[in-house]
Design an enzyme around this catalytic site. Structure first.
Site, PDB file in Angstrom:
ATOM      1  N   LYS A  79       0.846  -1.179   0.163  1.00 16.06           N
ATOM      2  CA  LYS A  79      -0.105   0.234  -0.036  1.00 16.06           C
ATOM      3  C   LYS A  79       1.024   1.184  -0.031  1.00 16.06           C
ATOM      4  CE  LYS A  79      -2.161  -1.405   3.699  1.00 16.06           C
ATOM      5  NZ  LYS A  79      -1.629  -2.744   3.845  1.00 16.06           N
ATOM      6  N   THR A  80       1.838   1.098   0.992  1.00 14.46           N
ATOM      7  CA  THR A  80       2.746   2.540   0.803  1.00 14.46           C
ATOM      8  C   THR A  80       3.595   2.572  -0.358  1.00 14.46           C
ATOM      9  OG1 THR A  80       2.883   2.114   3.441  1.00 14.46           O
ATOM     10  CG2 THR A  80       4.565   3.451   2.422  1.00 14.46           C
ATOM     11  N   ASP A 124      -1.821   6.892   6.131  1.00 17.84           N
ATOM     12  CA  ASP A 124      -1.876   5.603   6.466  1.00 17.84           C
ATOM     13  C   ASP A 124      -2.468   5.104   7.527  1.00 17.84           C
ATOM     14  OD1 ASP A 124      -0.825   3.084   5.998  1.00 17.84           O
ATOM     15  OD2 ASP A 124       1.315   3.099   6.904  1.00 17.84           O
ATOM     16  N   THR A 173      -5.586  -1.437   6.734  1.00 15.12           N
ATOM     17  CA  THR A 173      -5.686  -2.893   6.750  1.00 15.12           C
ATOM     18  C   THR A 173      -6.993  -3.366   7.002  1.00 15.12           C
ATOM     19  OG1 THR A 173      -4.980  -2.634   8.951  1.00 15.12           O
ATOM     20  CG2 THR A 173      -3.210  -3.097   7.183  1.00 15.12           C
ATOM     21  N   ARG A 232       6.694  -8.078   1.942  1.00 17.39           N
ATOM     22  CA  ARG A 232       7.748  -7.505   3.198  1.00 17.39           C
ATOM     23  C   ARG A 232       8.144  -8.535   3.869  1.00 17.39           C
ATOM     24  NH1 ARG A 232       4.261  -3.984   7.223  1.00 17.39           N
ATOM     25  NH2 ARG A 232       4.748  -2.435   5.776  1.00 17.39           N
TER      26      ARG A 232
HETATM   27  P1  ADP Z   1       2.300  -1.916   2.998  1.00 18.41           P
HETATM   28  O1  ADP Z   1       2.227  -0.483   2.991  1.00 18.41           O
HETATM   29  O2  ADP Z   1       1.181  -2.501   2.627  1.00 18.41           O
HETATM   30  O3  ADP Z   1       2.310  -2.469   4.703  1.00 18.41           O
HETATM   31  P2  ADP Z   1       4.855  -1.741   1.703  1.00 18.41           P
HETATM   32  O4  ADP Z   1       4.311  -0.771   0.417  1.00 18.41           O
HETATM   33  O5  ADP Z   1       5.246  -0.946   3.186  1.00 18.41           O
HETATM   34  O6  ADP Z   1       3.410  -2.483   2.400  1.00 18.41           O
HETATM   35  O7  ADP Z   1       5.602  -2.995   1.317  1.00 18.41           O
HETATM   36  C1  ADP Z   1       6.575  -3.615   2.171  1.00 18.41           C
HETATM   37  C2  ADP Z   1       7.824  -3.952   1.232  1.00 18.41           C
HETATM   38  O8  ADP Z   1       7.589  -4.782   0.280  1.00 18.41           O
HETATM   39  C3  ADP Z   1       8.188  -2.541   0.421  1.00 18.41           C
HETATM   40  O9  ADP Z   1       9.182  -1.649   0.817  1.00 18.41           O
HETATM   41  C4  ADP Z   1       8.650  -3.048  -1.119  1.00 18.41           C
HETATM   42  O10 ADP Z   1       9.998  -3.399  -0.764  1.00 18.41           O
HETATM   43  C5  ADP Z   1       7.934  -4.470  -0.924  1.00 18.41           C
HETATM   44  N1  ADP Z   1       6.868  -4.447  -1.884  1.00 18.41           N
HETATM   45  C6  ADP Z   1       5.704  -4.381  -1.697  1.00 18.41           C
HETATM   46  N2  ADP Z   1       4.841  -4.740  -2.642  1.00 18.41           N
HETATM   47  C7  ADP Z   1       5.816  -4.709  -3.827  1.00 18.41           C
HETATM   48  C8  ADP Z   1       5.561  -5.006  -5.229  1.00 18.41           C
HETATM   49  N3  ADP Z   1       4.277  -5.090  -5.566  1.00 18.41           N
HETATM   50  N4  ADP Z   1       6.823  -5.307  -5.936  1.00 18.41           N
HETATM   51  C9  ADP Z   1       7.974  -5.017  -5.416  1.00 18.41           C
HETATM   52  N5  ADP Z   1       8.098  -4.886  -3.987  1.00 18.41           N
HETATM   53  C10 ADP Z   1       6.968  -4.903  -3.221  1.00 18.41           C
END
Ligand code: ADP
Length: 354
Positions: A79-80, A124, A173, A232
């Protein structure tokens, strides 16, 4: 020009105190290093990427800001990543904050007054916005104005402040916890799903190159299979395997090293960790496989019921090792097989003679 995210309001960049997956956090420095920098870098989630690309193309052609976007899905799925990639693609600024730190409308004001035309404000954990802030944000998202009340009683007056047209990207989430009026203000909504093993293996391969580590194709698959469908976690297991190899071998990450590293971390072939196995073993040993209530299980394990519900059960339900029935949690035959424990006989003798 692609600009770095900026942070306003005298607050440091918000560390994301979101519900984290049980396998812990990626160290922040690595998290930034490994995060994709453009939509082309994003692996998997093809349907979502295609729709976002269309939104980007249209916004560029019309020279208009993106519509507000809500991203939902479990932690660690990107998401981030999506929220920070979009402003980079548009070459606009991105401010980052999160629901729990915006305790009153005044906390949001600096972000709003600093938001330039077409820029992005990423919130977030938007489901954790307090109601007063949520109500304050409605006219912001709809009409790009804020109503500020000054003074009290007879002297009270309201000032209307016009804002630039910008984009709110919210991440959650728990989309079910969003109120309907807030959800309705997002014209675009995207749900992120768990990743296929091949996509995770591709993420692991790309990230090992970014880290300058040598990794075999089979080792990438081994990590991907144990990553619970979550990038992650794949990153965390890659970083751990790399450390393990640096300490115990020659720095290369082979399948053998990977297996030894994950054994040391007590992560099994399907990605279950110690807490997951303890949950299943307690259900078997104390409750004869269930049904058991969540509070009773939490007491037996000496763990908060919320932790079990948020961090342990979703994965066990996905793997089909656990069932949630109206009478309580029950273990499945597949879990017995995975743990190598003989299931009780289907129709246990009652011990009664008649
Ligand atoms: P969320 O915000 O949903 O908790 P993040 O965007 O922080 O998840 O993702 C965590 C890590 O996973 C990121 O730093 C990135 O390195 C990796 N990641 C997430 N989604 C992808 C994707 N689609 N392709 C490549 N790496 C990804």
């Amino acid at each position: 020009m692609v600009r770095e995210p900026v942070y306003h309001g005298g607050q440091p960049p918000t560390p994301v105190p979101a519900a984290q997956p049980p396998l812990g956090d990626t160290p922040p420095a690595f998290d930034e290093e490994l995060r994709p920098q453009s939509l082309a870098d994003v692996v998997g989630q093809r349907a979502v990427v295609e729709r976002l690309q269309i939104m980007l193309n249209a916004a560029r052609k019309r020279k208009e800001p993106l519509g507000h976007l809500l991203l939902d899905g479990p932690p660690g799925l990107g998401k981030t990543t999506f929220a920070t990639v979009l402003p980079k693609e548009l070459g606009t600024e991105c401010q980052i904050t999160s629901g729990p730190v915006l305790s009153a409308p005044k906390d949001l004001l600096p972000y709003l007054t600093n938001a330039g035309y077409g820029s992005v404000l990423f919130i977030d954990e938007i489901h954790r916005l307090p109601p007063a802030v949520e109500e304050f944000i409605y006219p912001v998202m709809e009409d790009f104005r804020v109503d500020i009340s000054l003074g009290e009683g007879l002297n009270a007056r309201t000032i209307n402040l016009k804002l630039k047209h910008f984009t709110v990207i919210g991440a959650t989430t728990r989309s079910g916890m969003l109120t309907a009026p807030l959800r309705d203000r997002f014209v675009n909504r995207e749900h992120l799903d768990f990743y296929q093993v091949e996509d995770l293996a591709e993420i692991v391969r790309r990230n090992s190159r970014k880290l300058g580590s040598e990794l075999t194709a089979d080792a990438a698959l081994e990590i991907a299979r144990r990553s619970r469908g979550t990038p992650r976690i794949a990153n965390n297991l890659l970083l751990w395997s790399r450390q393990f190899s640096d300490s115990e071998a020659d720095g290369r990450i082979t399948t053998e090293i990977c297996r030894a590293a994950l054994l040391k971390k007590e992560i099994d072939v399907l990605g279950l960790d110690r807490q997951d196995r303890r949950y299943l073993e307690t259900l078997i040993a104390v409750f004869a496989g269930g049904p058991a209530g969540i509070q009773a299980l939490a007491h037996s394990m000496n763990v908060a019921a919320d932790t079990l519900e948020d961090e342990v059960e979703p994965f066990l339900l996905r793997t089909g090792f656990l069932q949630r029935t109206p009478r309580g949690r029950m273990i499945t035959a597949a879990a017995f097989t995975h743990l190598g424990i003989a299931p009780p006989p289907a129709d246990p003798p009652t011990g009664r003679l008649f």
